[in-house]
Scaffold this motif. Structure first.
Motif, PDB file in Angstrom:
ATOM      1  N   UNK A  64       0.863  -1.190   0.000  1.00 30.57           N
ATOM      2  CA  UNK A  64       0.000   0.000   0.000  1.00 30.57           C
ATOM      3  C   UNK A  64       0.894   1.233   0.000  1.00 30.57           C
ATOM      4  N   UNK A  65       0.731   2.107  -0.987  1.00 29.07           N
ATOM      5  CA  UNK A  65       1.509   3.354  -0.970  1.00 29.07           C
ATOM      6  C   UNK A  65       1.123   4.203   0.246  1.00 29.07           C
ATOM      7  N   UNK A  66       2.122   4.823   0.860  1.00 29.50           N
ATOM      8  CA  UNK A  66       1.848   5.702   1.985  1.00 29.50           C
ATOM      9  C   UNK A  66       2.791   6.895   1.955  1.00 29.50           C
ATOM     10  N   UNK A  67       2.381   7.947   2.655  1.00 33.41           N
ATOM     11  CA  UNK A  67       3.205   9.154   2.771  1.00 33.41           C
ATOM     12  C   UNK A  67       3.449   9.397   4.248  1.00 33.41           C
ATOM     13  N   UNK A  68       4.724   9.636   4.578  1.00 38.41           N
ATOM     14  CA  UNK A  68       5.096   9.899   5.959  1.00 38.41           C
ATOM     15  C   UNK A  68       5.740  11.272   6.076  1.00 38.41           C
ATOM     16  N   UNK A  69       5.654  11.838   7.267  1.00 37.78           N
ATOM     17  CA  UNK A  69       6.284  13.111   7.595  1.00 37.78           C
ATOM     18  C   UNK A  69       7.274  12.863   8.719  1.00 37.78           C
ATOM     19  N   UNK A  70       8.544  13.228   8.487  1.00 35.06           N
ATOM     20  CA  UNK A  70       9.570  13.130   9.520  1.00 35.06           C
ATOM     21  C   UNK A  70       9.375  14.318  10.448  1.00 35.06           C
ATOM     22  N   UNK A  71       9.001  14.068  11.695  1.00 35.27           N
ATOM     23  CA  UNK A  71       8.672  15.144  12.628  1.00 35.27           C
ATOM     24  C   UNK A  71       9.908  15.894  13.113  1.00 35.27           C
ATOM     25  N   UNK A  72      11.105  15.326  12.907  1.00 34.48           N
ATOM     26  CA  UNK A  72      12.314  16.019  13.350  1.00 34.48           C
ATOM     27  C   UNK A  72      12.810  17.041  12.320  1.00 34.48           C
ATOM     28  N   UNK A 100      12.554   0.610   9.486  1.00 31.86           N
ATOM     29  CA  UNK A 100      11.428   1.499   9.194  1.00 31.86           C
ATOM     30  C   UNK A 100      10.188   0.703   8.802  1.00 31.86           C
ATOM     31  N   UNK A 101      10.364  -0.314   7.974  1.00 36.58           N
ATOM     32  CA  UNK A 101       9.222  -1.143   7.565  1.00 36.58           C
ATOM     33  C   UNK A 101       8.574  -1.827   8.746  1.00 36.58           C
ATOM     34  N   UNK A 102       9.407  -2.387   9.610  1.00 37.65           N
ATOM     35  CA  UNK A 102       8.914  -3.044  10.815  1.00 37.65           C
ATOM     36  C   UNK A 102       8.149  -2.060  11.699  1.00 37.65           C
ATOM     37  N   UNK A 103       8.684  -0.841  11.810  1.00 30.48           N
ATOM     38  CA  UNK A 103       8.054   0.174  12.663  1.00 30.48           C
ATOM     39  C   UNK A 103       6.687   0.596  12.138  1.00 30.48           C
ATOM     40  N   UNK A 104       6.522   0.699  10.818  1.00 30.54           N
ATOM     41  CA  UNK A 104       5.284   1.220  10.231  1.00 30.54           C
ATOM     42  C   UNK A 104       4.157   0.199  10.147  1.00 30.54           C
ATOM     43  N   UNK A 105       4.489  -1.057   9.995  1.00 30.68           N
ATOM     44  CA  UNK A 105       3.493  -2.095   9.748  1.00 30.68           C
ATOM     45  C   UNK A 105       2.396  -2.089  10.804  1.00 30.68           C
ATOM     46  N   UNK A 112       1.440   8.554  14.976  1.00 31.66           N
ATOM     47  CA  UNK A 112       2.841   8.936  15.080  1.00 31.66           C
ATOM     48  C   UNK A 112       3.618   7.705  15.539  1.00 31.66           C
ATOM     49  N   UNK A 113       4.769   7.491  14.916  1.00 31.48           N
ATOM     50  CA  UNK A 113       5.557   6.293  15.133  1.00 31.48           C
ATOM     51  C   UNK A 113       6.966   6.705  15.542  1.00 31.48           C
ATOM     52  N   UNK A 114       7.499   6.070  16.569  1.00 31.49           N
ATOM     53  CA  UNK A 114       8.907   6.259  16.934  1.00 31.49           C
ATOM     54  C   UNK A 114       9.672   5.065  16.399  1.00 31.49           C
ATOM     55  N   UNK A 115      10.846   5.348  15.824  1.00 33.84           N
ATOM     56  CA  UNK A 115      11.612   4.283  15.209  1.00 33.84           C
ATOM     57  C   UNK A 115      13.076   4.509  15.492  1.00 33.84           C
ATOM     58  N   UNK A 119      21.412   6.440  14.298  1.00 33.55           N
ATOM     59  CA  UNK A 119      21.712   7.764  14.844  1.00 33.55           C
ATOM     60  C   UNK A 119      20.809   8.186  15.996  1.00 33.55           C
ATOM     61  N   UNK A 120      19.875   7.340  16.394  1.00 35.23           N
ATOM     62  CA  UNK A 120      18.961   7.683  17.479  1.00 35.23           C
ATOM     63  C   UNK A 120      17.509   7.490  17.075  1.00 35.23           C
ATOM     64  N   UNK A 121      16.616   7.889  17.956  1.00 38.00           N
ATOM     65  CA  UNK A 121      15.179   7.707  17.730  1.00 38.00           C
ATOM     66  C   UNK A 121      14.665   8.773  16.763  1.00 38.00           C
ATOM     67  N   UNK A 122      13.864   8.334  15.778  1.00 35.52           N
ATOM     68  CA  UNK A 122      13.201   9.248  14.844  1.00 35.52           C
ATOM     69  C   UNK A 122      11.703   9.150  15.079  1.00 35.52           C
ATOM     70  N   UNK A 123      11.010  10.271  14.898  1.00 37.26           N
ATOM     71  CA  UNK A 123       9.547  10.284  15.031  1.00 37.26           C
ATOM     72  C   UNK A 123       8.957  10.661  13.684  1.00 37.26           C
TER      73      UNK A 123
END
Length: 137
Positions: A64-72, A100-105, A112-115, A119-123
């Motif tokens: 499924x195509x999706x669009x994400x926004x990097x909150x950082x 990233x794939x594992x985090x989004x599924x 909002x997803x933390x992954x 380099x550290x945690x991304x939101x």
């Protein structure tokens, strides 16, 4: 681990279980530390597995195509979760076994997803989830 079980389609669950079995043997043989694969395995064990037509349209599933926004940093990215053999970063096809794939599924549009990255945690926020492409699994 998430506070609620992921929602996953029966075909995706079958594919993921097969991939995880094969990958677990590889990881053990190579000695790689891939905690996200362990987490995905645990998520699958407690997942709500549904027939494809029962999965809400706004849930992130494979193909499924999706669009994400990097909150950082405010960067937007369009991508699709696929199996490892179909992965192609330049075509924005991300392996479901990648961190990233594992985090989004199983998350939904608006979540909002933390992954954890090297380099550290991304939101990130899932801005949209579209219908699967024709011919997708």
């Amino acid at each position: 681990m998430r506070d609620h079980p992921i929602v996953i389609s029966e075909p995706d669950a079958r594919v993921l279980r097969g991939l995880l079995s094969a990958r677990a043997a590889q990881v053990r043989a190579q000695g790689h530390d891939q905690e996200h694969l362990v987490e995905l395995s645990l998520e699958l064990e407690r997942a709500q597995v549904l027939k494809p037509e029962q999965v809400a349209a706004d849930v992130v599933t494979m193909h499924k195509p999706l669009r994400i926004l990097d909150l950082s940093n405010g960067a937007r990215q369009e991508l699709m979760l696929v199996g490892p053999a179909e992965a192609n970063v330049s075509a924005r096809r991300i392996s479901v076994l990648a961190p990233l794939g594992t985090a989004l599924l199983g998350y939904r549009q608006g979540d909002e997803v933390e992954w954890l990255m090297p380099g550290g945690v991304r939101r990130i926020r899932i801005e949209s989830v579209q219908s699967a492409h024709v011919g997708a699994h």
